[in-house]
Design an enzyme around this catalytic site. Sequence first.
Site, PDB file in Angstrom:
ATOM      1  N   GLY A 120       0.784  -1.235   0.000  1.00  0.00           N
ATOM      2  CA  GLY A 120       0.000   0.000   0.000  1.00  0.00           C
ATOM      3  C   GLY A 120       0.813   1.281   0.000  1.00  0.00           C
ATOM      4  CG  PHE A 125     -12.793  -0.218   2.741  1.00  0.00           C
ATOM      5  CD1 PHE A 125     -12.463  -1.295   3.558  1.00  0.00           C
ATOM      6  CD2 PHE A 125     -12.201  -0.138   1.474  1.00  0.00           C
ATOM      7  CE1 PHE A 125     -11.580  -2.263   3.117  1.00  0.00           C
ATOM      8  CE2 PHE A 125     -11.311  -1.102   1.030  1.00  0.00           C
ATOM      9  CZ  PHE A 125     -10.999  -2.173   1.856  1.00  0.00           C
ATOM     10  CB  VAL A 126      -9.911   5.132   1.763  1.00  0.00           C
ATOM     11  CG1 VAL A 126     -10.807   6.161   2.408  1.00  0.00           C
ATOM     12  CG2 VAL A 126      -8.829   4.685   2.729  1.00  0.00           C
ATOM     13  CG  ASP A 142      -5.777  -3.726  -1.475  1.00  0.00           C
ATOM     14  OD1 ASP A 142      -5.434  -3.170  -0.413  1.00  0.00           O
ATOM     15  OD2 ASP A 142      -6.050  -4.946  -1.541  1.00  0.00           O
ATOM     16  CD  GLU A 198       1.856   0.850   6.586  1.00  0.00           C
ATOM     17  OE1 GLU A 198       1.464   1.070   5.419  1.00  0.00           O
ATOM     18  OE2 GLU A 198       1.728  -0.238   7.138  1.00  0.00           O
ATOM     19  NE  ARG A 220      -2.278  -3.284  -3.933  1.00  0.00           N
ATOM     20  CZ  ARG A 220      -2.336  -3.440  -2.612  1.00  0.00           C
ATOM     21  NH1 ARG A 220      -2.266  -2.400  -1.822  1.00  0.00           N
ATOM     22  NH2 ARG A 220      -2.474  -4.641  -2.079  1.00  0.00           N
ATOM     23  CG  ASP A 261      -7.452   0.311  10.129  1.00  0.00           C
ATOM     24  OD1 ASP A 261      -8.132   0.550  11.130  1.00  0.00           O
ATOM     25  OD2 ASP A 261      -7.942  -0.255   9.142  1.00  0.00           O
TER      26      ASP A 261
END
Length: 183
Positions: A44, A152-153, A159, A99, A165, A103
């Site tokens: 990510g 949720f992104v 992804d 990062e 992505r 989360d």
Amino acid sequence: MGVASGPEVLFSRERIRERVAQMGRQIDLDYAGESIVLVGVLKGAAIFLADLARSISVDNTFDFVAVSSYGKGQRTSGAVKLIKDLDQPIEGKHVILVEDILDTGLTLGFLRSLFEQHQPKSLRIAALLDKPSRRVEKIEADYVGFTIPNQFVIGYGMDFAERYRNLPDICLMPSCRPQAPAE
Ligand code: PRP
């Protein structure tokens, strides 16, 4: 609304560019005259690292690590496993862990403990997104792009089932219910 009709943009590419540039300038100020190692957490963080690194003028190198993922929102054990280690030693170096999203904090908590054993000169965290409401592990990033609620992104490296992505903007995942609170 499906992704085909266009997901809702949360942070546009222009806004991301501006914020990442600001983060880079702050890092330049904080590490003036030093060398730093930027360590991206695959996959990510790859796009954020690529842009952040180009916003930084101080001397820097890249490295990448990968950790196993047990599925977002379903990580009950808290167990995180390293599946790709650093290529270069970080002992005595200024390290910034990069990062895309902080989360539950389980990933960065694990990596911070692991990296501290290597005795870097300093260890900081840069996270483009921070979702503090989901935190399980007590951990904060030193550099945060945007703080977001429990949404949720996707896009800009992030992804859904490995897709999206490549979206240049950070978008809300359509028809995706908020994630369950972390256990
Ligand atoms: C995402 C993100 C972080 C981690 C953050 O990775 O890139 O590494 O989750 O979540 P946490 O704070 O709850 O640990 P993911 O597992 O989705 O893998 P990816 O980077 O390959 O998309």
